[in-house]
Design an enzyme around this catalytic site. Structure first.
Site, short mmCIF file in Angstrom:
data_model
loop_
_atom_site.label_atom_id
_atom_site.label_comp_id
_atom_site.label_asym_id
_atom_site.label_seq_id
_atom_site.Cartn_x
_atom_site.Cartn_y
_atom_site.Cartn_z
N PRO A 48 10.63 8.56 0.50
CA PRO A 48 10.55 7.89 1.80
C PRO A 48 9.37 8.41 2.62
O PRO A 48 9.08 9.59 2.63
CB PRO A 48 11.87 8.29 2.48
N ARG A 90 7.88 6.09 5.73
CA ARG A 90 8.15 5.49 7.04
C ARG A 90 9.50 5.90 7.62
O ARG A 90 9.61 6.21 8.81
CB ARG A 90 8.11 3.97 6.88
N ARG A 111 -1.81 -1.00 13.04
CA ARG A 111 -0.71 -1.81 12.49
C ARG A 111 -0.56 -3.19 13.15
O ARG A 111 -0.41 -4.18 12.44
CB ARG A 111 0.61 -1.04 12.55
N CYS A 121 -14.01 -3.98 20.60
CA CYS A 121 -14.59 -5.33 20.70
C CYS A 121 -14.10 -6.24 19.59
O CYS A 121 -14.85 -6.62 18.68
CB CYS A 121 -16.10 -5.24 20.67
N GLU A 122 -12.81 -6.56 19.62
CA GLU A 122 -12.19 -7.48 18.67
C GLU A 122 -11.01 -8.10 19.40
O GLU A 122 -10.27 -7.40 20.07
CB GLU A 122 -11.57 -6.72 17.47
N TYR A 145 2.00 5.52 9.31
CA TYR A 145 0.83 4.65 9.17
C TYR A 145 0.13 4.46 10.51
O TYR A 145 -0.38 3.39 10.82
CB TYR A 145 1.22 3.32 8.48
C1 LIG Z 1 3.66 4.12 0.25
C2 LIG Z 1 4.50 4.64 -0.84
C3 LIG Z 1 5.72 5.26 -0.54
C4 LIG Z 1 6.29 5.35 0.86
O1 LIG Z 1 6.64 4.09 1.37
P1 LIG Z 1 7.46 4.00 2.73
O2 LIG Z 1 7.63 2.55 2.93
O3 LIG Z 1 6.63 4.64 3.79
O4 LIG Z 1 8.75 4.71 2.53
C5 LIG Z 1 6.44 5.84 -1.58
N1 LIG Z 1 5.98 5.77 -2.86
C6 LIG Z 1 4.82 5.16 -3.18
C7 LIG Z 1 4.37 5.14 -4.59
C8 LIG Z 1 4.04 4.59 -2.18
O5 LIG Z 1 2.90 3.98 -2.51
#
Ligand SMILES: *Cc1c(COP(=O)(O)O)cnc(C)c1O
Length: 418
Positions: A279, A281, A317, A347-348, A376
């Site tokens: 995990p 995020r 994001r 500037c976007e 992220y």
């Molecule tokens: C990005 C990624 C994660 C983490 O994804 P989350 O959505 O942030 O939990 C885990 N494993 C791999 C291989 C990834 O590319």
């Protein structure tokens, strides 16, 4: 759940007022909460407590050394995708035995670094990559522990940029090819098969796609084990989503996710495998906010713009995925909320943090907190428009520390010459 709350009229990170952080460190600044990070790590640990397991935090979600050190100190492993991230886990003191190496384009020098750091396993994503790992291992005189990343071809029902387990995606290999690669790897002197891997996408808000993926990969794992290929680890990747907006359907709690995953493994006769989850995020997303300051109010005949000192270079994001972040006033606002667009100085026209968001009309100089910005966020920041990247702060109870200095104007041109 997170530990950012109003105390009276002042928005706080744990027991620290955010205005005091802005006064000491300036803005824009990313602020992370220790208690929230640990709470989320513990939720994943608890979800898989019934089995041997390892929670490998996905470093790419937020790679500050202090965050890695904190999680590592509390037992987390790490999932890395580059030599730079391997370097970070080493500096943060995370043992290589707890680090897995993912990614679709690993280079020879990165594989060499992985062998050197004695990482737990390398998740191989293609046939040429398997060849490369074998060659590098032979050259180094070390056996490489590997898993093959299987593409289970399930639809994670998420944003197309973060769906990685679809048939058309660049990640992993089909089950058929995986079988052939495992047979090859098992026969190699330089490869040591230890696991099987998948990762179907990010910001998943229900368990079904995970369960489908686990079942499909587990069926393959059982087949391989029946043939004597010694798979002991099942790496399910990351991807569990978070609630960015109150009132939207909440993603499953890690406990619900864990229960469903373990049941699926049992159902396919893989209940004895050690489970690795990655995990990112779900651990860090709601553990961080972006603190910024209002520069101006700007009214046009059709919109009210709140121009702030953070832009798409600091938090990309919204511009990249059209994603939503709540915005909270750091000093609770008086007056009726007005629908505003919170925009940066870049500037976007894509440079917005929120659109049509109800906010008591702030004044220049007021502070705002962009919520759920821990994942992220800083890691995707850039210096676009020659804007120095923000500082990062880690709060712990009533104390806070700057864990990354704000970039300076001099930093911007480092390495350049006329
Ligand atoms: C990005 C990624 C994660 C983490 O994804 P989350 O959505 O942030 O939990 C885990 N494993 C791999 C291989 C990834 O590319």
């Amino acid at each position: 759940m997170h530990h950012f709350e109003y105390v009276g009229d002042d928005f706080c990170a744990e027991a620290v007022r955010l205005d005091s952080i802005a006064a000491a460190v300036g803005t824009p600044t990313y602020v992370y909460s220790t208690a929230t990070l640990l709470r989320h790590l513990e939720a994943f640990d608890a979800a898989f407590a019934a089995r041997p397991h390892l929670v490998c935090y996905s470093v790419k979600a937020s790679s500050n050394l202090a965050v890695l050190h904190l999680l590592g100190e509390h037992g987390a492993g790490m999932d890395v995708v580059s030599i730079g991230e391997i370097h970070r886990t080493r500096l943060a003191g995370v043992p290589g035995s707890r680090v897995v190496f993912s990614g679709v384009g690993k280079q020879a020098h990165e594989i060499e670094a992985a062998l050197d750091a004695d990482l737990r396993m390398i998740n191989v994503e293609s046939e040429p990559e398997l060849d490369l790992v074998e060659r590098v291992a032979e050259h180094a005189g070390k056996r490489a522990r590997i898993a093959i990343r299987v593409n289970p071809e399930v639809d994670p029902r998420t944003h197309p940029y973060v769906a990685t387990g679809l048939q058309e995606s660049k990640f992993g290999v089909t089950s058929d090819l995986a079988e052939a690669l495992y047979a090859r790897a098992a026969a190699s002197r330089w490869l040591d098969v230890v696991g099987i891997d998948c990762h179907i996408g990010s910001q998943l808000v229900d368990v079904e796609p995970f369960v489908d993926a686990v079942r499909r990969v587990a069926i393959l794992a059982r087949k391989l084990r029946d043939r004597g290929i010694a798979i002991s680890q099942f790496d399910l990747g990351g991807g569990l989503g978070i609630a960015y907006r109150e009132g939207t359907p909440a993603p499953p709690h890690p406990s619900e996710y864990g229960k469903a995953v373990l049941e699926a493994l049992d159902a396919e006769g893989c209940g004895d495998l050690e489970v690795v989850v990655e995990p990112g995020r779900a651990i860090v997303g709601n553990s961080g906010i972006l603190l910024c300051r209002v520069l101006h109010l700007k009214r046009t005949p059709v919109r009210t713009f709140v121009v702030v000192d953070a832009g798409m270079n600091d938090l990309v994001r919204p511009a990249l995925y059209g994603s939503f972040h709540e915005i909270r006033p750091v000093r609770r606002g008086v007056g009726a909320p007005v629908e505003v667009d919170v925009v940066g100085p870049v500037c976007e026209s894509g440079d917005f943090l929120a659109r049509g968001w109800p906010l008591p009309l702030p004044e220049p100089g007021d502070l705002l907190a962009v919520m759920s910005a821990g994942a992220y966020g800083f890691v995707m920041s850039s210096t676009y428009n020659s804007r120095p990247r923000p500082a990062e702060v880690l709060v712990d109870g009533a104390r806070f520390r700057v864990v990354r200095d704000r970039e300076t104007i001099e930093d911007l041109t480092r390495g350049e010459r006329i």
